[in-house]
Design an enzyme around this catalytic site. Sequence first.
Site, mmCIF file in Angstrom:
data_model
loop_
_atom_site.group_PDB
_atom_site.id
_atom_site.type_symbol
_atom_site.label_atom_id
_atom_site.label_comp_id
_atom_site.label_asym_id
_atom_site.label_seq_id
_atom_site.Cartn_x
_atom_site.Cartn_y
_atom_site.Cartn_z
ATOM 1 N N THR A 12 -56.704 131.643 82.124
ATOM 2 C CA THR A 12 -56.426 132.879 82.862
ATOM 3 C C THR A 12 -55.937 133.990 81.952
ATOM 4 O O THR A 12 -56.265 135.162 82.165
ATOM 5 C CB THR A 12 -55.372 132.605 83.955
ATOM 6 O OG1 THR A 12 -55.949 131.714 84.888
ATOM 7 C CG2 THR A 12 -54.955 133.870 84.678
ATOM 8 N N SER A 52 -59.851 126.046 81.873
ATOM 9 C CA SER A 52 -59.425 124.733 81.367
ATOM 10 C C SER A 52 -59.860 123.591 82.272
ATOM 11 O O SER A 52 -59.765 122.430 81.885
ATOM 12 C CB SER A 52 -57.917 124.697 81.119
ATOM 13 O OG SER A 52 -57.202 124.588 82.323
ATOM 14 N N THR A 83 -53.946 127.043 82.221
ATOM 15 C CA THR A 83 -52.769 126.245 82.596
ATOM 16 C C THR A 83 -53.145 124.962 83.333
ATOM 17 O O THR A 83 -52.377 124.006 83.322
ATOM 18 C CB THR A 83 -51.826 127.064 83.505
ATOM 19 O OG1 THR A 83 -52.532 127.436 84.698
ATOM 20 C CG2 THR A 83 -51.314 128.298 82.796
ATOM 21 N N ASP A 84 -54.322 124.936 83.967
ATOM 22 C CA ASP A 84 -54.606 123.825 84.877
ATOM 23 C C ASP A 84 -54.624 122.463 84.186
ATOM 24 O O ASP A 84 -54.191 121.466 84.764
ATOM 25 C CB ASP A 84 -55.940 124.059 85.611
ATOM 26 C CG ASP A 84 -55.841 125.231 86.587
ATOM 27 O OD1 ASP A 84 -54.708 125.648 86.906
ATOM 28 O OD2 ASP A 84 -56.892 125.735 87.023
HETATM 29 N N1 ASP Z 1 -58.090 128.083 86.070
HETATM 30 C C1 ASP Z 1 -57.284 128.566 84.968
HETATM 31 C C2 ASP Z 1 -57.426 127.601 83.790
HETATM 32 O O1 ASP Z 1 -56.825 126.579 83.774
HETATM 33 C C3 ASP Z 1 -55.850 128.662 85.375
HETATM 34 C C4 ASP Z 1 -54.912 129.248 84.360
HETATM 35 O O2 ASP Z 1 -55.199 129.401 83.188
HETATM 36 O O3 ASP Z 1 -53.770 129.592 84.784
HETATM 37 O O4 ASP Z 1 -58.199 127.895 82.909
#
Ligand code: ASP
Length: 330
Positions: A12, A52, A83-84
């Site tokens: 993100t 991710s 973050t995922d």
């Molecule tokens: N969907 C995103 C990822 O994990 C979520 C994030 O980065 O907060 O790439």
Amino acid sequence: MKKILLIATGGTIACKQTSAGLAPQLSSEQLLSYVPQRAENVDSMELFRMDSSNIQPEEWRVMAEAVVDSVDKYDGIVITHGTDTMAYTSSMLSFMLRGIDKPIVLTGAQYPIGAPDSDGLRNLGDALEAARLLPGGVYICFGGSVIRGCRAVKTRTMSLNAFESINCPNVGRFEDGIFIPMAGMDEKQAGKLDFFTNIESRVALIKLIPGALPATIVGLASCGVRGVVVEAFGLGGVHSIRRDHAESLHKLIEQNIPVILTSQCLYEASNPDVYQVSAPLRAAGVISARDMTTEAAVTKLMWALGKLGESFSMENVRKLMQQNICGEIK
Ligand code: ASP
């Protein structure tokens, strides 16, 4: 001034809006341009532009190799990541880069770095500073918390403090850009680098539900799975009346598929030695994950099976899984 490498992988933090939703679009250079006050003496490199959710063992290997190829030229490395699955990546890198003597700091954001009030500015700035200050090891720096990579879990889908350190104190925290060390900061993580990427990724994670069908567990063997982590109830219970999971897990173990028992509870250790319902599990030969996070248990099992290779035996898996490799288990 210390020299830092920024490795971008997407997430993100690097996202922009597209017609189909948020997608990573920013280059590593563009990310750096948002934090000019921390960007001095920072080189950057882009490995992927991925959400991710798409990061898998193949990408873990590429990241670990990129770190090892560059680590001698830098004092620390920051990896921007979605973050995922960041806690899986930080756990796996903790094993693949065991003993690394430079700080490898993962960060990302809940909101794109270009969005108003994005947490990406703070997280990237803090992570670059953390990479100048921390001792060797793998960390997540996010929402002001600095956490050991092998103890991190994403616990919130939207809040800025998305990660927690489970069963282990934070290494430190950032307040207004200033690092405040906390318990565990002095604990030495580094040793001699034991770089290893030949992991066994055919591992499954099963979360039991009341009434789970034994066939869903037993069937894992015919799917080619080589190791299983089971999230059992509480301290480590499974049901044995009507649908007997001590028996279904035993059937896996009989086929040389190690079973690691962990808890559906996020906090505190699992322990299959307490209740009578867990006695058949002990007899079946399950291996307790004790206080490891699920992310650490899964990635450590992949690493351990790869490490053991030809010397695979249930006993050797048990020994390695219960040995402290990088601070993931007490
Ligand atoms: N969907 C995103 C990822 O994990 C979520 C994030 O980065 O907060 O790439």
